[in-house]
Write a protein that holds these residues in place. Structure first.
Motif, PDB file in Angstrom:
ATOM      1  N   LYS A 250       0.809  -1.204   0.000  1.00 13.20           N
ATOM      2  CA  LYS A 250       0.000   0.000   0.000  1.00 13.20           C
ATOM      3  C   LYS A 250       0.847   1.261   0.000  1.00 13.20           C
ATOM      4  CE  LYS A 250      -3.467  -2.386   2.858  1.00 13.20           C
ATOM      5  NZ  LYS A 250      -4.596  -2.404   1.964  1.00 13.20           N
ATOM      6  N   ARG A 251       2.163   1.130   0.112  1.00  6.68           N
ATOM      7  CA  ARG A 251       3.001   2.283   0.367  1.00  6.68           C
ATOM      8  C   ARG A 251       3.065   3.256  -0.811  1.00  6.68           C
ATOM      9  NH1 ARG A 251       8.491   0.291   3.147  1.00  6.68           N
ATOM     10  NH2 ARG A 251       8.757   2.534   3.330  1.00  6.68           N
ATOM     11  N   SER A 252       2.834   2.768  -2.029  1.00  3.60           N
ATOM     12  CA  SER A 252       2.884   3.655  -3.183  1.00  3.60           C
ATOM     13  C   SER A 252       1.552   4.350  -3.436  1.00  3.60           C
ATOM     14  CB  SER A 252       3.283   2.854  -4.431  1.00  3.60           C
ATOM     15  OG  SER A 252       2.336   1.826  -4.677  1.00  3.60           O
ATOM     16  N   SER A 253       0.541   4.036  -2.646  1.00  2.00           N
ATOM     17  CA  SER A 253      -0.780   4.609  -2.851  1.00  2.00           C
ATOM     18  C   SER A 253      -0.824   6.061  -2.400  1.00  2.00           C
ATOM     19  CB  SER A 253      -1.818   3.786  -2.073  1.00  2.00           C
ATOM     20  OG  SER A 253      -3.052   4.478  -2.036  1.00  2.00           O
ATOM     21  N   PRO A 254      -1.529   6.927  -3.151  1.00  2.00           N
ATOM     22  CA  PRO A 254      -1.687   8.321  -2.716  1.00  2.00           C
ATOM     23  C   PRO A 254      -2.519   8.434  -1.450  1.00  2.00           C
ATOM     24  CG  PRO A 254      -3.077   7.851  -4.618  1.00  2.00           C
ATOM     25  CD  PRO A 254      -2.175   6.673  -4.447  1.00  2.00           C
ATOM     26  N   PHE A 255      -3.203   7.345  -1.071  1.00  2.00           N
ATOM     27  CA  PHE A 255      -4.014   7.358   0.137  1.00  2.00           C
ATOM     28  C   PHE A 255      -3.228   6.920   1.373  1.00  2.00           C
ATOM     29  CE2 PHE A 255      -7.165   6.683  -3.284  1.00  2.00           C
ATOM     30  CZ  PHE A 255      -7.929   7.821  -3.075  1.00  2.00           C
ATOM     31  N   VAL A 256      -1.929   6.664   1.219  1.00  2.00           N
ATOM     32  CA  VAL A 256      -1.096   6.254   2.343  1.00  2.00           C
ATOM     33  C   VAL A 256       0.004   7.305   2.521  1.00  2.00           C
ATOM     34  CG1 VAL A 256       0.333   4.423   3.350  1.00  2.00           C
ATOM     35  CG2 VAL A 256      -1.583   3.831   1.834  1.00  2.00           C
ATOM     36  N   PRO A 257      -0.212   8.308   3.355  1.00  2.00           N
ATOM     37  CA  PRO A 257       0.784   9.367   3.525  1.00  2.00           C
ATOM     38  C   PRO A 257       1.978   8.889   4.337  1.00  2.00           C
ATOM     39  CG  PRO A 257      -0.977   9.657   5.105  1.00  2.00           C
ATOM     40  CD  PRO A 257      -1.394   8.513   4.209  1.00  2.00           C
ATOM     41  N   TYR A 262       1.511  13.024   7.435  1.00  2.00           N
ATOM     42  CA  TYR A 262       0.381  12.874   8.357  1.00  2.00           C
ATOM     43  C   TYR A 262       0.506  13.843   9.527  1.00  2.00           C
ATOM     44  CZ  TYR A 262      -2.898  11.303  11.776  1.00  2.00           C
ATOM     45  OH  TYR A 262      -3.927  11.308  12.687  1.00  2.00           O
ATOM     46  N   ALA A 263       1.709  13.961  10.098  1.00  2.00           N
ATOM     47  CA  ALA A 263       1.912  14.831  11.261  1.00  2.00           C
ATOM     48  C   ALA A 263       1.619  16.287  10.928  1.00  2.00           C
ATOM     49  CB  ALA A 263       3.337  14.677  11.792  1.00  2.00           C
ATOM     50  N   ARG A 264       2.017  16.725   9.743  1.00  4.12           N
ATOM     51  CA  ARG A 264       1.733  18.111   9.354  1.00  4.12           C
ATOM     52  C   ARG A 264       0.232  18.376   9.354  1.00  4.12           C
ATOM     53  NH1 ARG A 264       6.091  17.091   5.804  1.00  4.12           N
ATOM     54  NH2 ARG A 264       4.673  16.564   4.088  1.00  4.12           N
ATOM     55  N   ALA A 265      -0.522  17.438   8.787  1.00  2.00           N
ATOM     56  CA  ALA A 265      -1.976  17.595   8.767  1.00  2.00           C
ATOM     57  C   ALA A 265      -2.556  17.463  10.169  1.00  2.00           C
ATOM     58  CB  ALA A 265      -2.593  16.551   7.841  1.00  2.00           C
ATOM     59  N   ALA A 266      -2.030  16.522  10.946  1.00  2.00           N
ATOM     60  CA  ALA A 266      -2.565  16.267  12.282  1.00  2.00           C
ATOM     61  C   ALA A 266      -2.398  17.467  13.198  1.00  2.00           C
ATOM     62  CB  ALA A 266      -1.875  15.042  12.885  1.00  2.00           C
ATOM     63  N   VAL A 267      -1.237  18.086  13.173  1.00  2.00           N
ATOM     64  CA  VAL A 267      -0.989  19.243  14.035  1.00  2.00           C
ATOM     65  C   VAL A 267      -1.866  20.418  13.610  1.00  2.00           C
ATOM     66  CG1 VAL A 267       0.760  20.950  14.713  1.00  2.00           C
ATOM     67  CG2 VAL A 267       1.333  18.510  14.687  1.00  2.00           C
ATOM     68  N   ARG A 268      -2.082  20.564  12.317  1.00  2.00           N
ATOM     69  CA  ARG A 268      -2.950  21.641  11.831  1.00  2.00           C
ATOM     70  C   ARG A 268      -4.377  21.469  12.340  1.00  2.00           C
ATOM     71  NH1 ARG A 268      -3.211  25.334   7.476  1.00  2.00           N
ATOM     72  NH2 ARG A 268      -1.077  24.832   6.861  1.00  2.00           N
ATOM     73  N   TRP A 269      -4.804  20.226  12.568  1.00  2.00           N
ATOM     74  CA  TRP A 269      -6.182  19.951  12.973  1.00  2.00           C
ATOM     75  C   TRP A 269      -6.406  20.057  14.475  1.00  2.00           C
ATOM     76  CZ3 TRP A 269     -11.049  19.004  11.164  1.00  2.00           C
ATOM     77  CH2 TRP A 269     -11.210  19.045   9.776  1.00  2.00           C
ATOM     78  N   ILE A 270      -5.367  20.251  15.258  1.00  2.00           N
ATOM     79  CA  ILE A 270      -5.534  20.336  16.714  1.00  2.00           C
ATOM     80  C   ILE A 270      -6.480  21.481  17.058  1.00  2.00           C
ATOM     81  CG2 ILE A 270      -4.366  20.851  18.893  1.00  2.00           C
ATOM     82  CD1 ILE A 270      -1.904  19.430  17.811  1.00  2.00           C
ATOM     83  N   GLY A 271      -7.494  21.164  17.858  1.00  2.00           N
ATOM     84  CA  GLY A 271      -8.463  22.169  18.284  1.00  2.00           C
ATOM     85  C   GLY A 271      -9.678  22.292  17.409  1.00  2.00           C
ATOM     86  N   VAL A 280      -6.353  14.302   3.964  1.00  2.00           N
ATOM     87  CA  VAL A 280      -7.407  14.413   2.949  1.00  2.00           C
ATOM     88  C   VAL A 280      -7.682  13.066   2.289  1.00  2.00           C
ATOM     89  CG1 VAL A 280      -8.080  15.494   0.768  1.00  2.00           C
ATOM     90  CG2 VAL A 280      -6.911  16.849   2.506  1.00  2.00           C
ATOM     91  N   GLY A 281      -6.625  12.329   1.947  1.00  2.00           N
ATOM     92  CA  GLY A 281      -6.813  11.020   1.333  1.00  2.00           C
ATOM     93  C   GLY A 281      -7.568  10.066   2.242  1.00  2.00           C
ATOM     94  N   ALA A 286     -12.692   7.379   3.972  1.00  2.00           N
ATOM     95  CA  ALA A 286     -13.755   7.223   4.960  1.00  2.00           C
ATOM     96  C   ALA A 286     -15.121   7.510   4.359  1.00  2.00           C
ATOM     97  CB  ALA A 286     -13.491   8.144   6.154  1.00  2.00           C
ATOM     98  N   CYS A 287     -15.206   8.523   3.494  1.00  2.00           N
ATOM     99  CA  CYS A 287     -16.469   8.835   2.825  1.00  2.00           C
ATOM    100  C   CYS A 287     -16.914   7.683   1.924  1.00  2.00           C
ATOM    101  CB  CYS A 287     -16.339  10.123   2.023  1.00  2.00           C
ATOM    102  SG  CYS A 287     -16.194  11.620   3.021  1.00  2.00           S
ATOM    103  N   LEU A 288     -15.973   7.090   1.206  1.00  2.00           N
ATOM    104  CA  LEU A 288     -16.295   5.955   0.350  1.00  2.00           C
ATOM    105  C   LEU A 288     -16.747   4.757   1.178  1.00  2.00           C
ATOM    106  CD1 LEU A 288     -13.373   6.173  -2.248  1.00  2.00           C
ATOM    107  CD2 LEU A 288     -15.779   6.749  -2.628  1.00  2.00           C
ATOM    108  N   CYS A 289     -16.079   4.543   2.307  1.00  2.00           N
ATOM    109  CA  CYS A 289     -16.441   3.417   3.176  1.00  2.00           C
ATOM    110  C   CYS A 289     -17.866   3.555   3.702  1.00  2.00           C
ATOM    111  CB  CYS A 289     -15.476   3.321   4.347  1.00  2.00           C
ATOM    112  SG  CYS A 289     -13.833   2.692   3.917  1.00  2.00           S
ATOM    113  N   ALA A 290     -18.286   4.795   3.957  1.00  2.00           N
ATOM    114  CA  ALA A 290     -19.615   5.021   4.508  1.00  2.00           C
ATOM    115  C   ALA A 290     -20.717   4.603   3.543  1.00  2.00           C
ATOM    116  CB  ALA A 290     -19.783   6.491   4.878  1.00  2.00           C
TER     117      ALA A 290
END
Length: 338
Positions: A250-257, A262-271, A280-281, A286-290
């Motif tokens: 799965k490592r070459s997938s655009p959905f596997v950061p 991941y940390a850059r996005a995660a820290v931005r989302w704090i709060g 985003v990927g 998650a939307c597709l899974c739903a």
């Protein structure tokens, strides 16, 4: 006549589909809005120090580096003194922040050794302006096994790290945040409990991560009025340096950061809310899974995890490993599930 009878049914289904797509689009736009807005000054909003558990590799290390890049000093909590020293020196040399290290084997929580380590953690954070807590450490191994295939103590160790330790570390840090009237607690949960209905052969892991989600939501409600943001982040697969042979495909997938992405996005989302999927990927997945029925998810997950089980059995046999495995923290071992 038959066509006229079908029209109301067709219109109802079309309306429901339109509402679902509109809701999904709204969630995606809200996600993009957070990604595009100016990052929060975490030091100014919450405090000068952050505590990170499991910071020596993978997501935990990347989170520590990203928080340091944002100007926060770090209290690093892990079980390996040499690895703690390595990440501490990196943070000081690269970002010029202050650090403290606390040796704490979280698998010993609720034991005499764990009580002593918790005391050291309380002493380390005493008097510090702890603004952010990241509960990252977690156990994912043993991977893809039936419950009866490992002894109870193996599962108890997993519960100690994923559930008890997270609760105890949070309880240590929260009083100071309450006294100062500000802070943020970030608990790393899992997409295995948010995006899909079941996670067979990883049942204890998924159950402990569900606890993390529920605890985070309840604490969010409890402490919001006290100026403290509590959040559960639910990543899916993340590419780490020690990714197992199961996830390498799965490592070459655009959905596997990468862990850094991941940390850059995660820290931005704090709060930003009690529950989030920062990448985003991952959010798109998650939307597709739903949209997929639960019975299909159950069948696919069981099929895939049985394949993983067969692979892990071959790997253990090749290494001559005994049936019982040692407990590792998620940041110190490959994250076979997310």
């Amino acid at each position: 006549m038959p066509q006229q009878q079908l029209e109301p049914w067709f219109l109802s289904v079309a309306a429901l589909g339109a509402l679902y797509l509109a809701a999904a689009a709204f969630r995606l736009l809200a996600h993009l809005a957070v990604c595009l807005r100016r990052p929060t000054d975490l030091r100014r909003r919450y405090g000068a120090w952050a505590v990170v558990t499991g910071p020596t590799s993978g997501i935990g290390r990347s989170m520590a580096l990203e928080l340091a890049r944002r100007g926060l000093n770090l209290v690093l909590v892990g079980r390996d003194p040499a690895k703690l020293r390595d990440i501490s020196e990196t943070l000081v040399s690269v970002h010029g922040v202050k650090t403290k290290t606390v040796v704490f084997d979280l698998a010993l929580t609720s034991t005499p050794q764990g009580d002593e380590a918790a005391r050291r953690l309380r002493d380390a954070v005493d008097g510090l302006d702890i603004g952010v807590l990241v509960n990252n450490a977690g156990v994912a191994k043993p991977c893809a096994v039936y419950l009866h295939e490992f002894d109870v103590e193996t599962w108890v160790r997993m519960v100690r790290v994923n559930l008890w330790a997270l609760t105890e570390v949070t309880a240590v840090v929260l009083p100071g945040m309450v006294a100062r009237g500000r802070g943020a607690v970030v608990n790393i949960g899992s997409g295995s409990t948010e995006a899909i209905p079941s996670f067979p052969l990883y049942s204890i892991y998924a159950a402990t991560k569900r606890y993390v989600s529920q605890l985070s939501r309840s604490l969010y409600v409890e402490y919001k009025s006290k100026g403290i943001d509590v959040q559960c982040q639910a990543p899916l697969f993340v590419d780490t340096k020690m990714a197992s042979s199961v996830t390498k495909s799965k490592r070459s997938s655009p959905f596997v950061p990468s862990s850094d992405a991941y940390a850059r996005a995660a820290v931005r989302w704090i709060g930003h809310g009690p529950l989030c999927v920062p990448n985003v990927g991952h959010r798109l997945q998650a939307c597709l899974c739903a949209a997929v029925p639960d019975c299909i998810h159950d069948w696919l997950r069981l099929r895939e995890h049985l394949r993983q089980r067969a692979l892990f059995q071959r790997l253990r046999a090749a290494r001559g490993a005994p049936p019982r495995t040692t407990t590792t923290t998620e940041s110190e071992a490959s994250r076979d599930t997310s």
